[in-house]
Design a protein around this motif. Sequence first.
Motif, PDB file in Angstrom:
ATOM      1  N   PHE A  76     -12.817   2.513 -18.793  1.00 27.80           N
ATOM      2  CA  PHE A  76     -13.977   2.715 -17.899  1.00 27.80           C
ATOM      3  C   PHE A  76     -14.258   1.482 -17.059  1.00 27.80           C
ATOM      4  CE2 PHE A  76     -15.935   6.239 -20.587  1.00 27.80           C
ATOM      5  CZ  PHE A  76     -15.798   7.176 -19.591  1.00 27.80           C
ATOM      6  N   MET A  77     -14.076   0.321 -17.704  1.00 27.83           N
ATOM      7  CA  MET A  77     -14.360  -0.949 -17.051  1.00 27.83           C
ATOM      8  C   MET A  77     -13.322  -1.246 -15.958  1.00 27.83           C
ATOM      9  SD  MET A  77     -14.863  -4.086 -19.612  1.00 27.83           S
ATOM     10  CE  MET A  77     -13.222  -4.787 -19.561  1.00 27.83           C
TER      11      MET A  77
ATOM     12  N   HIS B 151     -11.646   0.824 -13.684  1.00 25.62           N
ATOM     13  CA  HIS B 151     -11.496   1.963 -12.759  1.00 25.62           C
ATOM     14  C   HIS B 151     -10.991   3.239 -13.424  1.00 25.62           C
ATOM     15  CE1 HIS B 151     -10.218  -1.798 -10.538  1.00 25.62           C
ATOM     16  NE2 HIS B 151     -11.269  -1.439  -9.821  1.00 25.62           N
TER      17      HIS B 151
ATOM     18  N   LEU C  53     -12.750   8.942 -14.565  1.00 30.00           N
ATOM     19  CA  LEU C  53     -13.576   8.283 -13.550  1.00 30.00           C
ATOM     20  C   LEU C  53     -14.121   6.997 -14.145  1.00 30.00           C
ATOM     21  CD1 LEU C  53     -15.651  11.171 -11.939  1.00 30.00           C
ATOM     22  CD2 LEU C  53     -13.805   9.851 -10.890  1.00 30.00           C
ATOM     23  N   GLY C  54     -13.858   5.873 -13.524  1.00 27.57           N
ATOM     24  CA  GLY C  54     -14.300   4.608 -14.095  1.00 27.57           C
ATOM     25  C   GLY C  54     -15.054   3.753 -13.091  1.00 27.57           C
ATOM     26  N   HIS C  55     -15.208   2.488 -13.437  1.00 33.27           N
ATOM     27  CA  HIS C  55     -15.934   1.535 -12.595  1.00 33.27           C
ATOM     28  C   HIS C  55     -15.132   0.242 -12.501  1.00 33.27           C
ATOM     29  CE1 HIS C  55     -19.547   4.030 -13.228  1.00 33.27           C
ATOM     30  NE2 HIS C  55     -19.063   4.159 -14.445  1.00 33.27           N
ATOM     31  N   SER C  56     -15.568  -0.658 -11.628  1.00 30.92           N
ATOM     32  CA  SER C  56     -14.946  -1.976 -11.585  1.00 30.92           C
ATOM     33  C   SER C  56     -15.925  -2.960 -12.213  1.00 30.92           C
ATOM     34  CB  SER C  56     -14.641  -2.351 -10.138  1.00 30.92           C
ATOM     35  OG  SER C  56     -14.031  -3.619 -10.110  1.00 30.92           O
ATOM     36  N   PHE C  57     -15.916  -3.035 -13.548  1.00 34.19           N
ATOM     37  CA  PHE C  57     -16.911  -3.834 -14.277  1.00 34.19           C
ATOM     38  C   PHE C  57     -16.284  -5.003 -15.033  1.00 34.19           C
ATOM     39  CE2 PHE C  57     -20.249  -0.213 -14.906  1.00 34.19           C
ATOM     40  CZ  PHE C  57     -20.681  -0.384 -13.601  1.00 34.19           C
TER      41      PHE C  57
END
Length: 257
Positions: free
Chosen positions: A71-72, A74, A107-111
């Motif tokens: 998730f972190m 992307h 579906l992820g994020h750029s964290f």
Amino acid sequence: MDPILQIARAHDLRVLEDSCETMFSMYKGRPVGSFGDIGCFSTYAAHILVTGVGGIATTSDQELALVMKSFMNHGRDSIYLHIDDDSEADPEKLFRIANSRFSFVRLGHSFRATEMEAALGLAQMSRKAEILARRRMNAQFLTDGLRDMQKYIQLPSCPAQSEHAYMMYPILIKEQRIRRPEFIQYLEQNLIETRYMLPLLNQPIFKKIFGDIEHEYPVAQYINDHGFYVGCHPGLAEGDLAYMVENIRAFISQALT
Ligand SMILES: Cc1ncc(COP(=O)(O)O)c(C=O)c1O
């Protein structure tokens, strides 16, 4: 945590602990953030351990750990979640990595945290006892200075078998003559920063999702209407704390006359 865990067990629910404000504290001898499936800690500038922005999520479940890292990153395939995941890989693994490292499976994020943020956080880890002790000392100073005002304001206390990290110092107004907007205004004008307590129910986005249900939760509603925090940062000097006590007392005395 006990009642929350009981409800979760009875209904087969996963527990995500938001331990943002309570890093390094214990509940019944166990560190907060270790009770649920995932523990979340914020390292934003005002918090217990500071990296500037960002935070840490912990779990002891290997599968969840992979999903969280994905998730972190992307929503990336778990074969390549870290820049070193291809070092020392045998040719067969290298082939698989090269062919799937740009495969996004959820579906992820750029964290991702930067190394600089991680270094800042790690360096403070060795000072965690000192940071907590200082926050607790500051809270004690405020409590000692305001103890005789407890008829009018509720001060923080710690239930048995629990520890407080004092990310902030909460104050709840009990006396009707003390009006929160004026109280906050007075403190802010005297350069004492405040923050509302946020039991979330009155937040516009929650109202949009769940409707206006705040009246069903009278304690949260009371806190939303009558509570606020002042700072308790380890960098506050005794003179700063005495100044806070003096101003809080001055406003209360003025409101009661
Ligand atoms: C309980 C709680 N959870 C989450 C957050 C947000 O943390 P972050 O800014 O790292 O997302 C805060 C911020 O103060 C908080 O108090």
